[in-house]
Write a protein that holds these residues in place. Structure first.
Motif, PDB file in Angstrom:
ATOM      1  N   ALA A  52      -5.302  -1.016  -7.383  1.00  0.00           N
ATOM      2  CA  ALA A  52      -6.448  -0.141  -7.118  1.00  0.00           C
ATOM      3  C   ALA A  52      -5.905   1.176  -6.596  1.00  0.00           C
ATOM      4  N   ALA A  53      -6.587   2.267  -6.904  1.00  0.00           N
ATOM      5  CA  ALA A  53      -6.160   3.594  -6.456  1.00  0.00           C
ATOM      6  C   ALA A  53      -7.302   4.267  -5.719  1.00  0.00           C
ATOM      7  N   SER A  54      -6.940   5.023  -4.680  1.00  0.00           N
ATOM      8  CA  SER A  54      -7.923   5.821  -3.942  1.00  0.00           C
ATOM      9  C   SER A  54      -7.436   7.260  -3.913  1.00  0.00           C
ATOM     10  N   PHE A 105      -4.657  -2.066   9.224  1.00  0.00           N
ATOM     11  CA  PHE A 105      -5.142  -2.717   8.008  1.00  0.00           C
ATOM     12  C   PHE A 105      -4.080  -3.662   7.465  1.00  0.00           C
ATOM     13  N   ALA A 106      -2.833  -3.221   7.449  1.00  0.00           N
ATOM     14  CA  ALA A 106      -1.748  -4.027   6.899  1.00  0.00           C
ATOM     15  C   ALA A 106      -1.544  -5.311   7.699  1.00  0.00           C
ATOM     16  N   GLU A 107      -1.676  -5.236   9.004  1.00  0.00           N
ATOM     17  CA  GLU A 107      -1.483  -6.413   9.857  1.00  0.00           C
ATOM     18  C   GLU A 107      -2.424  -7.543   9.486  1.00  0.00           C
ATOM     19  N   TYR A 108      -3.645  -7.188   9.083  1.00  0.00           N
ATOM     20  CA  TYR A 108      -4.674  -8.205   8.871  1.00  0.00           C
ATOM     21  C   TYR A 108      -5.036  -8.419   7.401  1.00  0.00           C
ATOM     22  N   ASN A 109      -4.322  -7.745   6.511  1.00  0.00           N
ATOM     23  CA  ASN A 109      -4.636  -7.888   5.087  1.00  0.00           C
ATOM     24  C   ASN A 109      -3.395  -8.164   4.232  1.00  0.00           C
ATOM     25  N   LYS A 110      -2.351  -8.693   4.861  1.00  0.00           N
ATOM     26  CA  LYS A 110      -1.154  -9.137   4.137  1.00  0.00           C
ATOM     27  C   LYS A 110      -0.554  -8.024   3.268  1.00  0.00           C
ATOM     28  N   CYS A 111      -0.334  -6.870   3.892  1.00  0.00           N
ATOM     29  CA  CYS A 111       0.219  -5.724   3.169  1.00  0.00           C
ATOM     30  C   CYS A 111       1.385  -5.111   3.929  1.00  0.00           C
ATOM     31  N   ILE A 112       2.251  -4.443   3.194  1.00  0.00           N
ATOM     32  CA  ILE A 112       3.251  -3.538   3.747  1.00  0.00           C
ATOM     33  C   ILE A 112       2.873  -2.126   3.310  1.00  0.00           C
ATOM     34  N   VAL A 113       2.925  -1.185   4.243  1.00  0.00           N
ATOM     35  CA  VAL A 113       2.631   0.209   3.920  1.00  0.00           C
ATOM     36  C   VAL A 113       3.935   0.933   3.597  1.00  0.00           C
ATOM     37  N   LEU A 114       3.953   1.619   2.478  1.00  0.00           N
ATOM     38  CA  LEU A 114       5.084   2.426   2.042  1.00  0.00           C
ATOM     39  C   LEU A 114       4.613   3.876   1.995  1.00  0.00           C
ATOM     40  N   PHE A 121      -2.912   5.203  -2.253  1.00  0.00           N
ATOM     41  CA  PHE A 121      -3.801   6.212  -1.680  1.00  0.00           C
ATOM     42  C   PHE A 121      -3.052   7.526  -1.575  1.00  0.00           C
ATOM     43  N   GLY A 122      -3.748   8.607  -1.831  1.00  0.00           N
ATOM     44  CA  GLY A 122      -3.192   9.932  -1.596  1.00  0.00           C
ATOM     45  C   GLY A 122      -4.311  10.903  -1.289  1.00  0.00           C
ATOM     46  N   PHE A 123      -4.015  11.844  -0.407  1.00  0.00           N
ATOM     47  CA  PHE A 123      -5.008  12.830   0.000  1.00  0.00           C
ATOM     48  C   PHE A 123      -4.472  14.230  -0.257  1.00  0.00           C
ATOM     49  N   SER A 124      -5.329  15.111  -0.755  1.00  0.00           N
ATOM     50  CA  SER A 124      -4.969  16.494  -1.056  1.00  0.00           C
ATOM     51  C   SER A 124      -3.827  16.508  -2.066  1.00  0.00           C
ATOM     52  N   ILE A 151       0.870  -1.174   0.000  1.00  0.00           N
ATOM     53  CA  ILE A 151       0.000   0.000   0.000  1.00  0.00           C
ATOM     54  C   ILE A 151       0.908   1.224   0.000  1.00  0.00           C
ATOM     55  N   VAL A 152       0.814   2.032  -1.027  1.00  0.00           N
ATOM     56  CA  VAL A 152       1.547   3.304  -1.077  1.00  0.00           C
ATOM     57  C   VAL A 152       0.597   4.389  -0.577  1.00  0.00           C
ATOM     58  N   SER A 153       1.017   5.114   0.463  1.00  0.00           N
ATOM     59  CA  SER A 153       0.179   6.148   1.066  1.00  0.00           C
ATOM     60  C   SER A 153       0.909   7.482   0.960  1.00  0.00           C
TER      61      SER A 153
END
Length: 279
Positions: free
Chosen positions: A152-154, A69-78, A130-133, A49-51
């Motif tokens: 997927a992108a948010s 979210f990452a702990e329970y959905n097999k993700c690493i957050v970058l 994901f990105g905000f603003s 997950i790129v945030s």
């Protein structure tokens, strides 16, 4: 690996990590959130997950928004950090537009993804982003240039939007992406691509997002997508829907320009995408 090495790894390479200098360009850096139980996971099934932060550069917050979210959905957050004023010219917004002088922010991001994938032995081919603003600027423009790298992108509350219009130049449109990036945007690449758009219904300020002649990023058509973030994100969502993307548009009741409020909708969206693909 010695006992000391193992202890160091468990202390600093799991959970919220230190900030790492990017190998591609050390002017930029990133932090990670790595599940504590990664060694019990199938790493080949994991996703990144790129945030992406906004103008305020609250990088750690953007990482932490997806930690549980990452702990329970097999993700690493970058969570990348693109510093302001990187060229010592006062510019706070270069990363939002993908190119600043000789800096290609999309290429910096692609190598950050590759670096993390290699370090942890996980799949970096397609990411959740994901990105905000200001990060919403980055996320939808990165998706335009590299749809093949997006699972997927948010896109949260961007102040200015790039429409898939080949009659206008970048950043308002996409006519000259070949000249600027060596990439031609193919509208068919967005078919069936899940893209989420989210904004607070009370996010109504316009002072920061109204472009005037003389502004650094002013160009003809800069304000054409609408007056407010709500209007502009609706225009952007419609542009992606028109080329076959799977579009979800969320309005968060009572929310102003607040990343924590919109990120809940993003986590729900990412969970739906991962569940639908059995990931």
């Amino acid at each position: 690996m010695t006992d000391k090495d193992a202890l160091f790894e468990q202390t600093y390479d799991r959970g919220a990590t230190p900030i790492y200098s990017a190998r591609y360009d050390p002017r930029f850096c990133y932090g990670l959130y790595v599940p504590h139980r990664i060694d019990r996971m199938d790493r080949k099934a994991m996703k990144i997950i790129v945030s992406v932060h906004g103008t305020g550069r609250m990088q750690s917050l953007y990482r932490d928004l997806f930690a549980e979210f990452a702990e329970y959905n097999k993700c690493i957050v970058l969570a990348p950090l693109f510093p302001a004023n990187v060229l010592q010219d006062g510019n706070q917004s270069g990363y939002k537009y993908m190119r600043e002088a000789d800096i290609r922010y999309d290429l910096v991001m692609l190598d950050m993804i590759a670096e993390v994938a290699e370090r942890y032995g996980i799949d970096g081919d397609k990411v959740l982003m994901f990105g905000f603003s200001g990060g919403g600027h980055f996320t939808h423009r990165f998706t335009i240039l590299h749809p093949d790298r997006i699972l997927a992108a948010s896109v949260g509350a961007p102040g200015a939007v790039t429409i898939l219009d080949d009659t206008q130049d970048w950043w308002v449109g996409i006519r000259n992406t070949q000249d600027l990036f060596g990439l031609t945007v193919d509208p068919e690449a967005f078919q069936n691509l899940p893209i989420h758009f989210v904004v607070g219904d009370a996010d109504s300020e316009t002072w920061e997002i109204t472009f005037e002649p003389g502004d650094r990023y002013y160009m003809d058509g800069a304000n054409a997508a609408g007056r407010t973030r709500n209007e502009r994100i609706a225009t952007l969502a419609q542009a992606f829907k028109a080329v076959g993307a799977i579009v979800v548009l969320d309005s968060v009741s009572g929310a102003t320009h607040d990343v924590t409020a919109v990120a809940q909708k993003t986590r729900e969206f990412f969970a739906d995408v991962l569940n639908s693909q059995n990931l």
